[in-house]
Design a protein around this motif. Structure first.
Motif, short mmCIF file in Angstrom:
data_model
loop_
_atom_site.label_atom_id
_atom_site.label_comp_id
_atom_site.label_asym_id
_atom_site.label_seq_id
_atom_site.Cartn_x
_atom_site.Cartn_y
_atom_site.Cartn_z
N ASP A 1 -5.80 -37.98 -91.84
CA ASP A 1 -7.00 -37.79 -91.02
C ASP A 1 -7.62 -39.13 -90.64
O ASP A 1 -8.09 -39.31 -89.51
N THR A 2 -7.61 -40.08 -91.57
CA THR A 2 -8.15 -41.42 -91.30
C THR A 2 -7.36 -42.10 -90.20
O THR A 2 -7.93 -42.69 -89.28
N VAL A 3 -6.04 -42.03 -90.29
CA VAL A 3 -5.18 -42.63 -89.27
C VAL A 3 -5.49 -42.04 -87.90
O VAL A 3 -5.67 -42.76 -86.91
N CYS A 4 -5.57 -40.73 -87.83
CA CYS A 4 -5.83 -40.06 -86.55
C CYS A 4 -7.20 -40.43 -85.99
O CYS A 4 -7.35 -40.68 -84.78
N GLU A 5 -8.21 -40.48 -86.85
CA GLU A 5 -9.56 -40.83 -86.40
C GLU A 5 -9.60 -42.25 -85.85
O GLU A 5 -10.26 -42.51 -84.82
N ARG A 6 -8.89 -43.17 -86.48
CA ARG A 6 -8.94 -44.56 -86.03
C ARG A 6 -8.15 -44.76 -84.74
O ARG A 6 -8.54 -45.57 -83.90
N ILE A 7 -7.06 -44.03 -84.58
CA ILE A 7 -6.32 -44.10 -83.31
C ILE A 7 -7.21 -43.56 -82.20
O ILE A 7 -7.29 -44.13 -81.11
N GLN A 8 -7.91 -42.45 -82.46
CA GLN A 8 -8.81 -41.86 -81.47
C GLN A 8 -9.92 -42.85 -81.10
O GLN A 8 -10.25 -43.02 -79.92
N THR A 9 -10.48 -43.51 -82.09
CA THR A 9 -11.55 -44.48 -81.84
C THR A 9 -11.06 -45.65 -80.99
O THR A 9 -11.73 -46.08 -80.05
N ALA A 10 -9.86 -46.17 -81.33
CA ALA A 10 -9.29 -47.28 -80.55
C ALA A 10 -9.04 -46.86 -79.11
O ALA A 10 -9.32 -47.60 -78.16
N PHE A 11 -8.52 -45.65 -78.93
CA PHE A 11 -8.24 -45.13 -77.59
C PHE A 11 -9.52 -45.02 -76.77
O PHE A 11 -9.58 -45.44 -75.60
N GLU A 12 -10.57 -44.48 -77.37
CA GLU A 12 -11.83 -44.32 -76.65
C GLU A 12 -12.45 -45.67 -76.30
O GLU A 12 -13.07 -45.81 -75.23
N GLN A 13 -12.25 -46.66 -77.16
CA GLN A 13 -12.75 -48.00 -76.86
C GLN A 13 -12.05 -48.58 -75.64
O GLN A 13 -12.68 -49.15 -74.75
N ARG A 14 -10.73 -48.39 -75.57
CA ARG A 14 -9.98 -48.91 -74.41
C ARG A 14 -10.39 -48.18 -73.14
O ARG A 14 -10.54 -48.80 -72.08
N GLN A 15 -10.58 -46.89 -73.23
CA GLN A 15 -10.98 -46.13 -72.05
C GLN A 15 -12.33 -46.61 -71.51
O GLN A 15 -12.56 -46.59 -70.30
N ARG A 16 -13.18 -47.05 -72.41
CA ARG A 16 -14.49 -47.53 -71.99
C ARG A 16 -14.38 -48.81 -71.18
O ARG A 16 -15.13 -49.02 -70.22
N TYR A 17 -13.44 -49.69 -71.54
CA TYR A 17 -13.39 -51.02 -70.93
C TYR A 17 -12.29 -51.20 -69.88
O TYR A 17 -12.23 -52.25 -69.23
N PHE A 18 -11.42 -50.19 -69.72
CA PHE A 18 -10.32 -50.32 -68.77
C PHE A 18 -10.26 -49.09 -67.87
O PHE A 18 -10.20 -47.96 -68.37
N SER A 19 -10.26 -49.33 -66.57
CA SER A 19 -10.23 -48.21 -65.63
C SER A 19 -8.82 -47.71 -65.36
O SER A 19 -8.62 -46.58 -64.93
N HIS A 20 -7.82 -48.58 -65.62
CA HIS A 20 -6.42 -48.19 -65.40
C HIS A 20 -5.73 -48.08 -66.76
O HIS A 20 -5.93 -48.91 -67.63
N PRO A 21 -4.89 -47.06 -66.96
CA PRO A 21 -4.27 -46.84 -68.27
C PRO A 21 -3.12 -47.79 -68.58
O PRO A 21 -1.99 -47.36 -68.87
#
Length: 396
Positions: free
Chosen positions: A77-97
């Motif tokens: 669960d910790t691994v999944c939560e941290r991957i999700q957090t990292a993904f959301e951070q990138r989405q915030r700062y990058f408009s292109h995937p």
């Protein structure tokens, strides 16, 4: 869970936020490293018995432990939560995937790197502790991104150091040899299967963006070009001509492919050979360039290589300056963790002084927002680039 007890005072760096434990910091009389399986989770205590956190442990390595939690709880669960957090951070700062989605320690996921190329992901795992969660990682990425394919590039030197098997396989869907992505608005192709590391180096994104502002109508030399990250973007931003230099002919073929992908093949020239030899040859031919990108691999991979590596940076910067036209622009970069930014500046200053050319530092840059620096781990802050304006020879 096995306990690791540290020597007195060894906890100070960890209490300031660092995540690495060196083998000589462990009180091996009270908590022997011998016999611990690589990848095991261990509770870490200071010399007084206070819990400092939970770590992945590999007893055979100099960095024998990597903190993954400040308490005793670390799970799938910790691994999944941290991957999700990292993904959301990138989405915030990058408009292109197109970005590094997970950057190891900086995302509290030591030993894990995930690069995203639009619909494709490339994953690298570099320690036994994270290896145990590999399928969890793949499943979470599929659920979160719904990619067309996920490639495991677990065939890199980091795994060899950890005595891990080298594996190169598609873990989900299909992944073509060249995957499309975008950087600074320029469509590109990354050689994810055969290229270096994950296939691309996103870390210089912002430095390339800055150079792109200053290349219109210029003749540009891109040294250690790899697949053309600097050079192709320069052409897309109006450079009159670009010369890409690399020791690998395959890398230069990728440059040509990316140039053709953007319709600039007629403006790109490639030279295969060692950078020093090519530089000397171009100097002898009297060539001159308006802008030169000097982005070599790490010349200082280990602390003990510092003296020899520093001399190499001095030498190659001076050679590059000999090719730079009056009022030209040099981008001098280094990815050596053991080279400080001021040391690279000193190499630049010394080379310019020896050549009698006035130098002005226009800008300095580091890695982009998808390679965030962990404020307590200086090792995550490895990249530096200085933009240098060089005047004419004052000795003439």
């Amino acid at each position: 869970m096995v306990e690791l007890i540290l020597n007195r005072g060894a906890e100070r760096r960890l209490k300031r936020g660092h995540l690495w434990i060196y083998s000589n910091e462990v009180d091996t009389k009270r908590s022997p490293l011998k016999g611990i399986d690589a990848g095991s989770q261990c509770q870490v205590h200071d010399s007084q018995g206070k819990l400092l956190g939970t770590a992945f442990v590999n007893p055979s390595q100099l960095i024998c432990g990597r903190i993954v939690s400040r308490n005793s709880d670390f799970s799938t669960d910790t691994v999944c939560e941290r991957i999700q957090t990292a993904f959301e951070q990138r989405q915030r700062y990058f408009s292109h995937p197109s970005y590094r989605m997970v950057y190891g320690d900086s995302d509290w996921l030591p030993g894990l790197v995930v690069d995203r190329f639009g619909d494709y992901l490339v994953v690298q795992v570099s320690n036994w502790g994270m290896e145990r969660y590999q399928q969890t990682i793949v499943d979470k990425l599929v659920e979160m991104v719904n990619p067309k394919g996920i490639l495991l590039r677990n065939d890199h030197q980091g795994r060899a150091v950890e005595d891990m098997p080298l594996v190169h396989t598609v873990a989900f869907g299909d992944v073509p040899e060249m995957v499309p992505f975008e950087e600074n608005g320029v469509p590109l192709l990354a050689p994810v299967h055969q290229g270096q590391k994950t296939g691309w180096f996103y870390d210089h994104r912002e430095n390339r963006r800055l150079l792109n502002r200053w290349v219109n109508g210029k003749k540009v030399l891109d040294l250690f070009s790899y697949a053309g990250g600097w050079g192709i973007q320069a052409l897309a931003n109006g450079a009159a001509e670009v010369v890409c230099v690399d020791a690998s002919q395959q890398a230069l073929d990728w440059c040509l492919l990316n140039a053709d992908h953007n319709g600039f093949a007629d403006k790109l020239k490639t030279i295969q050979g060692k950078a020093l030899d090519v530089l000397k040859g171009l100097v002898a031919e009297g060539e001159r360039f308006d802008a030169i990108v000097l982005d070599p691999p790490a010349f200082i991979k280990r602390r003990k290589d510092h003296k020899a590596g520093l001399a190499a940076y001095r030498h190659i910067n001076e050679l590059a300056m000999r090719l730079l036209a009056k009022d030209g622009l040099l981008v001098s970069a280094s990815c050596s963790m053991h080279l400080q930014s001021d040391e690279l500046l000193d190499c630049i200053r010394g080379a310019a002084h020896r050549l009698g050319r006035p130098a002005s530092i226009l800008a300095s840059g580091g890695q982009g927002a998808d390679h965030p620096v962990h404020p307590a781990i200086p090792e995550t802050n490895y990249l530096k680039a200085h933009f240098v304006h060089l005047g004419g020879n004052t000795n003439k």
